[in-house]
Every structure is written in C-alpha cells, then in structure tokens.
Write an enzyme that holds these catalytic residues in place. Structure first.
Site, mmCIF file in Angstrom:
data_model
loop_
_atom_site.group_PDB
_atom_site.id
_atom_site.type_symbol
_atom_site.label_atom_id
_atom_site.label_comp_id
_atom_site.label_asym_id
_atom_site.label_seq_id
_atom_site.Cartn_x
_atom_site.Cartn_y
_atom_site.Cartn_z
ATOM 1 N N ASP A 266 0.866 -1.174 0.000
ATOM 2 C CA ASP A 266 0.000 0.000 0.000
ATOM 3 C C ASP A 266 0.912 1.236 0.000
ATOM 4 O OD1 ASP A 266 -2.126 1.697 0.001
ATOM 5 O OD2 ASP A 266 -3.207 0.726 1.624
HETATM 6 C C1 BGC Z 1 -5.058 3.167 0.378
HETATM 7 C C2 BGC Z 1 -5.225 2.232 -0.787
HETATM 8 C C3 BGC Z 1 -5.032 2.954 -2.090
HETATM 9 C C4 BGC Z 1 -3.683 3.643 -2.063
HETATM 10 C C5 BGC Z 1 -3.373 4.382 -3.340
HETATM 11 C C6 BGC Z 1 -3.805 4.009 0.281
HETATM 12 O O1 BGC Z 1 -3.767 5.023 1.226
HETATM 13 O O2 BGC Z 1 -5.028 2.422 1.566
HETATM 14 O O3 BGC Z 1 -6.489 1.626 -0.736
HETATM 15 O O4 BGC Z 1 -5.126 2.067 -3.160
HETATM 16 O O5 BGC Z 1 -3.653 4.573 -1.005
HETATM 17 O O6 BGC Z 1 -4.112 5.525 -3.461
#
Ligand code: BGC
Length: 713
Positions: A266
């Site tokens: 993530d």
């Molecule tokens: C979130 C994800 C997301 C990623 C990219 C993160 O903060 O947990 O779900 O895909 O950001 O934007």
C-alpha cells in the site's frame, strides 16, 4: 508456438538483458503530481529522471491522458530497454460514471449486476489510459466505526467472495489485451477490516482459524479468479506488518494459494515499517520486504535505494528475478509491449458517461437502496410533498473514493425533481453539521401532505482514515427531525451514509408512528437522485438487503450475524439473570444481516428437503409467494448452523442465495443444492467437514428463517 511459451521466451530474453538496477526499477511504483493520491509524493522532475534511467515500473494516481501519454513515451523511447510503464488508479466504484459505493452494491445481492458495473468502470478506465485498478476491496468488515467499510462488501465471507469474483470478472474480462478491460488489484491483504477499535491503520490480532474462515476466503476467491495483483494492508497482522509478513505473502499467498501475479505494497507502507518499529532504517525495509515476498513498492523507495546491496545473495537475486518476471508478465498480458499507448486517447471524453453506462449506474442504484421501515411508501403522483434537509440540493451524493468524478455530471435531488410533474416543494433546514434555520418552514409543512426528510453523513465522512466513535446523526439534524415530526404529517426519512449509522432513536420514532418510512440511500453514485425519486414514487421497487448488521449503539460493536453461541444463550429457558446479554441493550442487531424490505410482501413456506442425509449434496426447495400487487425482486437466503463439531460453530453461516423477480401474486418454488464441500470449515488450520446434525435455515434475512435439520455422515 503456444501463447504462454511465446510470452515466457520474450520475458526470459528481456530479463537476461536487464541490469540489476533496471530489474529493481521495475519494482517501483511512483507518483507523478497533478494526480489524485492519498499521501506524500515526489517532485515531477525527479520522477522523469528516474523513468529515463529505467527506475520506474509504474505510475499511480495520474488521470490526465496527455500526461500519461508523455510519461509512456519517455519510458518507451528514452530508456535503454524501452519497457513501458503501467498506470494504476483507485477506481473503486467507477471511473467517470460512478456506481453506488461498494457496501451499497453488495446490498444488491446481485453478482451479475456488480460484474456489469465493473465492466463499465474497466472501459472508462482503460480509455483514460489506466491499465490497472486498485479494486476490489475484499476486506471483511464487522465494525462500522471503521470508515473503510464503505469500500468493501460487508461482514460475510461468502457474499464478499461472490462480489470479489464479480468485480474481477467485470474488470479483467476474458483477456487484458484490449480497450475494454483492466487488471484488477485485490486489497488490502490481510485482516485490515479487523483493525482494533475500528481505528484506521490500527493493529490486527486474530486467531488463524478466524483468518482462514472469515478474512481469507474473499482473497482466495480473487486468486482463483486470476486476479493480477494483490495489495498488502497497512496493519500489523498478529504483530508483523502485512507488508513484510512472509507468512501472509510467501506462505499463504504465493505458496498455498499459488498466486502468480504481483504483490504491491500500500501507499508508503514499506517505509512505515520503520514507524511500526520492525525495521530500523530503509535498508532493513528493503531486506525484510523482499524476503517476505513484496514485488512492487508503492511510492516508498527502499528497493530502488537499497535493494541492490543484497543482490549478491543468490536467494535474494532469485526473489528479485521472480518479482520482475511477475511485473513483466502483467505488462505483457496487458499488451503493453505490443502497443504501449493502447487506450490512451486524446479525445478521451467521448468514452465517458455514455448513456448505456448511466443506465447501468441507474439500475445499480435502484437495487442498492435499502428500505428499512415502511407503512406509507410508495408516494402517489398526486401527493404534495415537501423535501427537507441538508441533502436536498447537493450533487455530492456519489460517495467517497469516486474515481475521477466530476460532480457536475450528477444531479441534486431538487434538480432531478424539476424534471418531473410531481407536486413538490423543498426547504433545507440545516447543513449537515450547522446552520439550523427553520424560518418559513412551518408554513411549507402545513401546505403539504407528506414530508420527505433527507439526513445523514457527508460523503467524505467515510472512506480512508475516516473512523468515528459517534455514529449518530449530528445534533443539528436531530433538531431538524424533532422540529418536523411535531407537525404529525406523514414523514419519510431518507438516510445518506457510507456506513451503518446508529438508528435506535429513528426506529423508536417509527414505532411511535412519528416517522412512517426509513430508506437507507447510502451513496449511490452518478444516478443517485433519479434512483431515489423513482424509488420514492414506486417506479422502482426496492430490493436491497443489508450486508452489515446495524447496531443499537456503538457499545455493541463489533456486531455480526455469524457469531459463535455462548454457554448461556438467550433461549433455552435459562433464567434472565444468567443469559449472555447487555443490561442496557439487546444482544441482536437493530437491523440484522440480510434484512431489507420491498413494496412487495413475500411469504415463505414449505421448506422441503429431498433427503435428511447429506452424502455428496443436499437438494431442497422453498415456496415463496409475492403476496402483493407489486412486482419485485426478492433474495432468498440460505444459512446453515452446524450443531456439533470439535469447535464451537457460528449460529448462522450464509451458504447460498438467489435473487429472483416475482410478478404480483406469483408463487415460485425455489430450488437449491448444498454440496458437501460447502460445509467446509477450518479447524486448527486444516479444512474439515463436521459430521453430525446441521440446521438448514431459509428465509428473507438471517433472523426470520424456516428451519429444518439434516445429517452429514
Ligand atoms: C489506500 C489504498 C489505495 C492507495 C493508493 C492508500 O492510502 O489504503 O487503498 O489504493 O492509497 O491511493
């Protein structure tokens, strides 16, 4: 030569040509600003330099086609090996045409409809230059304090698996090398929905059997359906952050589930290993992440800065080669080596918000609206209706994580009402959290026959990092409600929210006949307003059913229908003092899992089992009558309760369902089959099927079921 063989040869040859730096470069996903991102980012010039050196494998958060085109051109024309980038975005419930939030979509209990929505999102994304979407969100959720419940499909592993499968099928289609499909990334692996206290990013502790029986199945379903990417979650899982958790990534995902795609972290989750205090510096981050099985690093730069140091170690070099192969495989499957510009159109607008897409969004919204109470709806065309509340004039009804939404394409409720011949008037009364103002309201209330009151939480009050400890409507909205009900007019309450809110007070008002209907609108995407109006006036007959239990109060959380019994259950004649119960609230949910009303009235009877013994499978049928003059959908839900096992088993486990269309007064005999394998339950980390007695429960929700028993030998 077979397609697979040709691909392997191509990738082998490419890997042989790559320097270690270029290999590690493929393992990096960068931001490029002007995008829509969720955390820190780097300077654009710096990213361009990295791309030219072959040190970037993909880009997150870019929606501008011209920029995407230029970045791709740089990668393809100005790097030594001309390897194209892939572009990834958070398309969670639509790209430009926005569908209901995933939690609402799950309430449709309609996997085919959900697949069709994902197929539209795929087309709009691919034709915006995006080849990979960070969806589906397969996180099981039992805690509405957690703002991210809106992104997933609720509390049940069976239903969440079905929805996960539908989304992957809709996104990925039969093959990825065309302008209609995108690669899917299932997230957040693993356990994220169980963050302690419902506080986002918090730690997760659970028994392995709970993990295998509840939190893992939707991810298993994703790998079975060839999902191309898995994203690690931010949380620690039993003490070790998911991003460097080799049990989760190598042992379960890559070995046990044989996942062949790419594991991505993530956003900055690998840097955060330092904050989690499991790594002292970036060097250790790179080491622990590669050892655990992380292939692609989102935004953090531990790999491009540090990984080379470890590449003399043969084991680590093999891991790097394996990760690079997975990433190149994905690019190959997407057709990027043949045509890196596929879907990157300059006239991209003509691919968005097409009438057929809006129709799909409208259907999805119709089936997502959940009717909780009713003695008055639908409204009549002749009624004089006053619409009141902070949501009457807003276009912000699409929900959080709404892709690249442009709210100008959405209509507010009063804009949509202006297209009708209904007799209506409106009055705001307050904002969501402020500006109470009832001057002139009394006069309007007195002039109208019925009142529709729209209350709830703002669309940005759910989603990432939007945890809450108070799930009531705001005080000001209660003030407005109290003001309105004093007039004793027939009143319909509509609620917008991204999570289950606490509705005890509302239910009491319904029971006291001060409110006459409660409709849960969630956030329904681009076609919200049309769908709400059509449902109020009976053009659409609501059919959704809840996929998260609604608690009486926050103190009941976590609350979920498939819980274990206690030694002192509430039934069985045990005296009140010894039952497992709260002193100040019931045990059960205010509105249970699977619950939702329709304008039709469905009657269930005659649950007939073909046999009382299940050897390979068990066939059974139930008679369902639509005892009304409204045609409508009904979802027939099938649960089991295992009555004796070596471990205590949930009082209810969803095992099947069918959503069927009923004409007025139609009766259907609905047939089901449960297979032996459907009874699988993990005990001590091993699959197991308990022999003995099971309850078979069929009904319109998880509580009001008809029960019969069968035996497994
Ligand atoms: C979130 C994800 C997301 C990623 C990219 C993160 O903060 O947990 O779900 O895909 O950001 O934007």
């Amino acid at each position: 030569m077979k397609k697979e063989e040709k691909k392997n040869i191509f990738i082998d040859e490419l890997i042989n040509k790559m320097t270690i730096e270029e290999k590690i470069g493929q393992m990096y996903e960068s931001t490029y600003t002007n995008g829509f991102i969720t955390g820190p980012e780097f300077e654009n010039d710096d990213v361009i330099k990295l791309i030219k050196k072959g040190l970037v494998g993909s880009i997150i958060g870019q929606y501008d086609n011209e920029v995407i085109y230029q970045l791709q051109k740089t990668a393809v024309e100005e790097t030594r090996l001309h390897i194209p980038l892939f572009f990834a975005n958070d398309i969670i419930h639509g790209c430009r045409t926005i569908f209901p939030i995933p939690l609402a979509l799950a309430c449709t209990w309609n996997p085919k409809l959900v697949e069709n929505c994902a197929a539209v999102a795929a087309k709009e994304s691919r034709n915006s230059g995006v080849q990979l979407v960070f969806s589906p969100v397969a996180d099981l959720a039992r805690d509405p304090r957690w703002g991210r419940v809106m992104e997933g499909y609720g509390e049940d592993p069976y239903l969440a698996s079905k929805m996960t499968r539908s989304l992957i099928r809709g996104y990925q289609g039969k093959e990825l090398y065309n302008e209609n499909t995108v690669a899917a990334c299932v997230k957040h692996y693993a356990g994220y929905g169980a963050v302690s206290g419902g506080r986002d990013y918090n730690s997760v502790d659970m028994s392995l059997d709970t993990f295998y029986n509840y939190y893992l199945p939707p991810f298993m379903e994703a790998t079975k359906n060839d999902v191309k990417m898995v994203m690690t979650s931010f949380n620690t899982f039993n003490g070790i952050p998911a991003t460097c958790n080799s049990f989760l990534l190598r042992d379960i995902l890559k070995k046990k589930l044989k996942f062949k795609g790419v594991v991505i972290s993530d956003y900055t989750a690998s840097d955060e290993l330092i904050k989690h205090k499991v790594c002292k510096d970036e060097e250790e981050v790179a080491y622990k992440s590669i050892m655990a099985g992380l292939d692609h690093e989102m935004v953090s730069r531990s790999y491009i800065n540090q990984l080379k140091k470890f590449s003399n170690d043969e084991k680590i070099l093999n891991y790097i080669n394996d990760s690079v192969r997975r990433i190149l495989n994905l690019k190959y499957d997407l057709g990027l080596f043949d045509n890196p510009y596929l879907g990157i159109h300059i006239d991209f607008e003509k691919y968005w918000l097409l009438p057929a897409y809006l129709d799909q969004a409208y259907l999805a919204a119709n089936e997502s609206i959940t009717l909780l109470e009713n003695r008055i709806l639908p409204l009549n065309k002749e009624d004089h209706v006053l619409f009141i509340g902070p949501f009457i004039d807003t276009k912000r009804l699409v929900g959080a994580w709404a892709g690249k939404v442009d709210h100008n394409y959405c209509k507010s409720l009063i804009e949509e009402l202006a297209n009708t011949n209904y007799h209506y008037d409106y009055f705001k009364g307050c904002e969501i959290n402020s500006d109470f103002n009832t001057k002139g309201l009394e006069e309007k209330i007195l002039k109208n026959d019925k009142i529709v009151l729209l209350l709830g939480e703002d669309q940005w009050e759910s989603g990432e990092n939007k945890s809450k400890t108070n799930l009531e409507l705001s005080d000001i909205q209660y003030q407005l409600l109290d003001y309105v009900i004093k007039f004793n007019k027939p009143t319909i309450l509509l609620i917008h929210a991204g999570r289950p809110l606490i509705l005890s007070r509302i239910k009491k008002l319904y029971e006291e006949r001060k409110i006459d209907a409660v409709m849960y609108n969630w956030f329904l995407g681009t076609m919200s307003s049309k769908s709400i109006i059509h449902t109020l006036y009976g053009i659409n007959n609501p059919s959704a059913k809840l996929t998260m239990s609604f608690p009486y109060n926050v103190g009941q959380i976590p609350i979920y229908y498939n819980h274990l019994p206690t030694g002192r259950p509430k039934e069985n004649g045990i005296s009140d003092d010894y039952r497992t119960r709260y002193l100040d609230a019931p045990n059960d949910a205010l509105y249970p899992f699977g619950y939702g009303l329709s304008y039709s009235k469905f009657i269930y009877k005659n649950l007939i089992l073909k046999s009382e013994i299940l050897e390979k499978e068990l066939s059974f049928s139930i008679e369902v009558l639509n005892d009304s003059s409204y045609a409508g959908y009904e979802t027939i839900e099938v649960y089991i309760e295992c009555m004796n096992d070596i471990v205590s088993r949930p009082i209810n486990e969803l095992k099947n369902f069918k959503k069927l269309w009923f004409l007025p007064h139609e009766t259907k005999v609905v047939e089901f089959v449960i297979k032996r394998n459907d009874l699988n339950y993990v005990v001590n980390s091993k699959n197991h099927i308990a022999c003995g007695t099971y309850g078979l429960k069929v009904g319109p929700n998880s509580i009001d079921t008809i029960v019969k028993y069968f035996t497994v030998k």
